[in-house]
Scaffold this active site. Structure first.
Site, PDB file in Angstrom:
ATOM      1  N   LYS A  20       3.513   3.502 -67.039  1.00  0.00           N
ATOM      2  CA  LYS A  20       3.346   2.138 -66.516  1.00  0.00           C
ATOM      3  C   LYS A  20       1.885   1.952 -66.110  1.00  0.00           C
ATOM      4  CE  LYS A  20       5.778  -0.687 -62.992  1.00  0.00           C
ATOM      5  NZ  LYS A  20       6.893  -0.628 -62.001  1.00  0.00           N
ATOM      6  N   SER A  63      10.390  -3.890 -62.754  1.00  0.00           N
ATOM      7  CA  SER A  63       9.045  -4.225 -63.197  1.00  0.00           C
ATOM      8  C   SER A  63       8.500  -3.281 -64.266  1.00  0.00           C
ATOM      9  CB  SER A  63       8.081  -4.227 -61.999  1.00  0.00           C
ATOM     10  OG  SER A  63       7.990  -2.944 -61.409  1.00  0.00           O
ATOM     11  N   SER A  69      12.936  -0.947 -59.988  1.00  0.00           N
ATOM     12  CA  SER A  69      12.083  -1.148 -61.161  1.00  0.00           C
ATOM     13  C   SER A  69      12.156  -0.050 -62.213  1.00  0.00           C
ATOM     14  CB  SER A  69      10.631  -1.344 -60.720  1.00  0.00           C
ATOM     15  OG  SER A  69      10.484  -2.594 -60.099  1.00  0.00           O
TER      16      SER A  69
END
Lengths: 451, 68
Positions: A79, A155, A179
């Site tokens: 990420k 996310s 997330s």
């Protein structure tokens, strides 16, 4: 050529056995990313040069007869809130693009490199991790490989979609309120959110210090365990022990609050419960209040973290994020402190329940992936905003830092939906054992999908 | 002994409150954002009301990570 459907453990074994080189595995993954990423928008940066150099080093080591580390040659990505030396750590924002490049890798990237992993790049996310849909106005939305019109979840949406589409066998993400678990659920893959504090957050851009966790995405429980063993902080921790099965584990379904999902969510939990022969139901006390307290803490700490940026660069925030963070700066201290005191209370109540049960199972999301841009969703006749409510079942669990494996349940004719396998603190190995059992029984699976 | 915190009332949070609170924080909220920030603060307040109305013994400390 490597099999793109191979999981990380299989790729590492093939490289150790000399059936394929780390360089070939890396080039194959880069080719697959080049072929697919325009469809799903998972990557915000590729580190191909670095990856090929790391792969060449693995191949040289093998040629010299060295013992290879456990993940030697396994392609992975992170990420884009993880520091990668030489890249700007975006955390999904335009504002951070003006920062200096990171001078060193995040601690977990360093651990992956020590374990032989090959870093291929950085992955898309909601701005500053504040969202459950990866609808990012700066870098575009990430699309769900099962149906590109739908959200990949967030996310860590780029991390989940890249694994679901078979670009990579493994990615890292973060989980503050869900997330890792929400995008795992919506993309139909496995996700691990370990105990709060278990994995180092050094070199990761923060969101909510009280609730931030790092986590892992994969298409098998074996790969989650392999990565977790490489990433965890203490060499003395109990290893995953997937082959231990579920004998001796007391497993119960979390009832009441967690039964508010739609029919598919309830069916997914029932499918897992049936496979585990878990018939007991347990009610956790005051779960709605726990979720509410997590919401208040998130808003307040998130707003406080970004206060200076909101003063100086408000117009540069994502319009989906800015109003939420601005509102968070205005939260009275009394609300925040009461939420933190309630957290201590709720933790004690749930620890008492773990005297009677070892594993709780609950849905990861109230429904499957919704359409990108969809403002509201209807669950059991009740209309509610889509974006915050995708985390209604994950928020109360990360609120007290419990380890969770999200396992994908695929039902005929539907999008996938995940189930949370929730364990007491420090017992990731129990949750991983249950996930492995569900996988071996066929109840959970994570096929590559590229619709 | 339990605490007795009055629960916040989201409906009492007006746009003017938001403007004043933002001013106190040296935040300049764009006029186009104000209504949305107001809605978000009301949403937070609705969650906070669930928390604030719950009686907790005063001895319960905030969960914390600070370990000197």
């Amino acid at each position: 050529m490597t099999d793109h459907a191979a999981n990380a453990a299989v790729i590492a074994a093939a490289i150790r056995a000399g059936k394929v080189s780390a360089t070939e595995a890396t080039r194959d993954a880069l080719d697959r990313i080049a072929a697919l990423d325009s469809r799903y928008n998972c990557f915000t940066a590729l580190t191909a040069e670095r990856a090929l150099a790391e792969a060449a080093a693995i191949d040289r080591a093998r040629a010299q007869g060295a013992t290879l580390p456990p993940m030697a040659g396994v392609p992975y990505a992170v990420k884009n809130l993880f520091d990668i030396e030489g890249l700007r750590t975006l955390a999904g924002s335009k504002i951070n693009a003006a920062r200096a490049p990171a001078e060193a890798d995040a601690a977990l990237v360093q651990r992956m490199q020590q374990a032989g992993g090959i870093l291929l790049g950085a992955l898309n996310m909601d701005e500053y991790a504040y969202g459950f849909t990866t609808e990012n106005h700066h870098y575009g939305a990430t699309h769900n490989p099962h149906d590109p019109a739908r959200s990949a979840g967030g996310s860590s949406g780029g991390s989940a979609a890249a694994v679901a589409a078979g670009m990579l066998p493994l990615t890292l993400g973060s989980d503050t309120n869900g997330s890792v678990r929400v995008p795992s659920s919506l993309c139909g893959i496995f996700g691990l959110k370990p105990t709060y504090g278990r994995l180092s957050l050094h070199g990761m851009f923060p969101f909510v210090h009280s609730l931030d966790h790092a986590g892992v995405f994969a298409r098998s429980s074996v790969d989650l365990a392999l990565a977790f063993d490489a990433l965890r902080s203490s060499a003395d921790d109990t290893p995953a022990q997937l082959d231990a099965g579920i004998a001796g584990l007391r497993i119960a379904v979390a009832g009441d609050y967690f039964e508010q999902g739609d029919a598919q969510a309830r069916a997914a939990v029932q499918a897992a419960a049936d496979a585990l022969q878990a018939s007991d139901r347990i009610s956790l006390p005051e779960v709605a209040r726990a979720r509410a307290a997590a919401y208040v803490i998130t808003a307040s700490e998130g707003g406080a973290l970004h206060l200076e940026r909101l003063r100086a660069h408000a117009a540069e925030f994502d319009p989906l994020t800015r109003p939420r963070l601005l509102a968070g700066t205005l939260v009275p201290a009394a609300w925040y402190i009461k939420a933190q005191r309630f957290r201590a209370w709720f933790h004690r109540q749930v620890m008492d329940i773990f005297d009677r049960v070892d594993i709780l199972i609950a849905p990861a999301t109230p429904c499957c992936a919704q359409l990108l841009g969809q403002e509201t969703m209807t669950i059991n006749g009740t209309s509610m905003p889509t974006r915050p409510n995708m985390g209604m079942f994950t928020q109360p669990i990360s609120f007290i830092g419990l380890p969770v494996v999200a396992v994908p349940i695929h039902q005929s004719g539907t999008m996938p939906l995940g189930v949370q396998i929730i364990a007491p603190p420090g017992r990731e190995n129990w949750a991983l054992r249950v996930a492995a059992f569900l996988e071996s029984s066929g109840a959970a699976r994570a096929p590559i999908v590229t619709n | 002994m339990s605490t007795d915190n009055p629960a916040p009332s989201p409906e009492k949070l007006t746009l003017q409150h938001v403007e004043r609170l933002a001013e106190a924080q040296s935040l300049d909220i764009d006029a186009g954002d104000l209504a949305n920030v107001h809605r978000q603060l009301q949403l937070i307040a609705s969650h906070a009301s669930l928390v604030m109305e719950f009686d907790l013994d005063e001895e319960i400390e905030p969960a914390g990570e600070f370990r000197p």
